[in-house]
Design an enzyme around this catalytic site. Sequence first.
Site, short mmCIF file in Angstrom:
data_model
loop_
_atom_site.label_atom_id
_atom_site.label_comp_id
_atom_site.label_asym_id
_atom_site.label_seq_id
_atom_site.Cartn_x
_atom_site.Cartn_y
_atom_site.Cartn_z
N ASP A 285 0.87 -1.17 0.00
CA ASP A 285 0.00 0.00 0.00
C ASP A 285 0.91 1.23 0.00
O ASP A 285 2.03 1.15 -0.49
CB ASP A 285 -0.96 -0.03 1.21
CG ASP A 285 -2.28 0.67 0.93
OD1 ASP A 285 -2.23 1.86 0.54
OD2 ASP A 285 -3.35 0.06 1.09
N HIS A 319 1.11 1.99 -3.35
CA HIS A 319 0.06 2.80 -3.95
C HIS A 319 0.49 4.25 -4.13
O HIS A 319 -0.04 4.97 -4.96
CB HIS A 319 -1.21 2.75 -3.09
CG HIS A 319 -1.89 1.41 -3.10
ND1 HIS A 319 -3.07 1.17 -2.43
CD2 HIS A 319 -1.55 0.25 -3.71
CE1 HIS A 319 -3.43 -0.09 -2.63
NE2 HIS A 319 -2.53 -0.66 -3.39
#
Length: 464
Positions: A285, A319
């Site tokens: 992430d 991300h």
Amino acid sequence: MTSRRIFISIHLIIFLVTISCAQSSYISDGWDKLEEILDQIVEPSFPEKVHNITLYGAIGDGVTDCSDAFKKAINECNKTSGGMVMVPEGTFLTGPIYLKSNVNLYISENATVKFSNDKSKYLPVVFTRWEGVECMNYSPLIYAYGEENIAITGKGILDGQGSNENWWSWKGNKEDGWADGLPNQKKDRDLLFKMAEENIPPEKRIFGDGHYLRPNFFQPYKCKNILIEGVTFKDSPMWFIHPVLCENVIIKNVTVEGLGPNNDGCNPESSKNVLIQDCYFNTGDDCIAIKSGRNNDGRRVNVPSENIVIQNCMMKEGHGGVVIGSEISGGVKNVFAENCSMNSPNLDRAIRIKTNAVRGGVIENLYVRNITVGEVKEAVIKINFHYEEGDKGTFLPVVRNLNISNITSEKSEYAFWIKAFENSPVNSIKVENCNFKNVEKENVIEYVESMKMDSVIINDKIIQ
């Protein structure tokens, strides 16, 4: 017009010009404040006394449960004015570790601390923040509450043992090990957020046993004077390094490796004076995500993240490289990111702000310079007010005073992707001396006031 009205009008004009000039000066001269902030961030120091965990019964065979040995060593170190709790060479299996004041947990080279797969070890529940909302939940793998002068140092490995068979399937994604009939977090996540909106006291938001909210790896809560240096974190159940309501935090020469769901690398939340320096992130992430609480609960606590400094870091997968949000209801101010490199076809964005009209909050004074981007999948700079709930709320986010300079990028889908709201535009962006190569699509820029570009090149064309 009377002389008095003329006098008042002139002074009003002077006042407005002064305010405007001050704001403009802060945008252009914000880097001057960096040294002042760094001077406030000071490493904690510890007595030289060493407590080797093997003297308290720990056996480094990777099988013996060393939970009691860690607890005894840390308690004794804390009671005797502090020092180092040393983990020697070997593999030491343990449940959660509670870190106490004046204790430096030292992980030696060739040492591994492996955290148990037994979920019952992480009980009883502790006071924590989960995705920006306070509650009682499973203990983080390493936890501290209200402590001062704590550290995790050394050259060893902290292994959370997150995997598709352990913790990650609770996310509810088939790619993370979940299958029909297995438990997942959705019901509990929805319930927690509902409790927060209904102002149920955090102490009564009880999860843990029979629930499926994954704990974070290291969470110091309401702590001061924290050092994390040299160690490697691997495979967290969820977020890795998560200081909450902390002050004076140093994270340097740390490696974070974990491609599991929500494996954010470092998430300072509602914390002040944080230095993240010379670290490597390869995560499932966001690499670094600055936060300050979610929605009603974030506004209830109402503490921003401020004075966050990121220097000389490397981001691989994730991300986003340097991210603000989305749990940002308490606001953030004074973020400095410089001399970082980011490069992977699996890194979605380099610099990212994500928020919406349910989060709200004020994001201001972001300074970014000297960033080398090899490749990102989507945008080099992304600001998104339409994240998740988008405009379906009454708490308009505010984003202002962004200064971006000396960014080079070799490949991306977009250079800039910015979507704000018509009734709450992004205000004051200055971009200078940037070069974006091999950009596939035109910039997306919606509702931005006062965006200035100087010496900005996209695909060999100067952008005005």
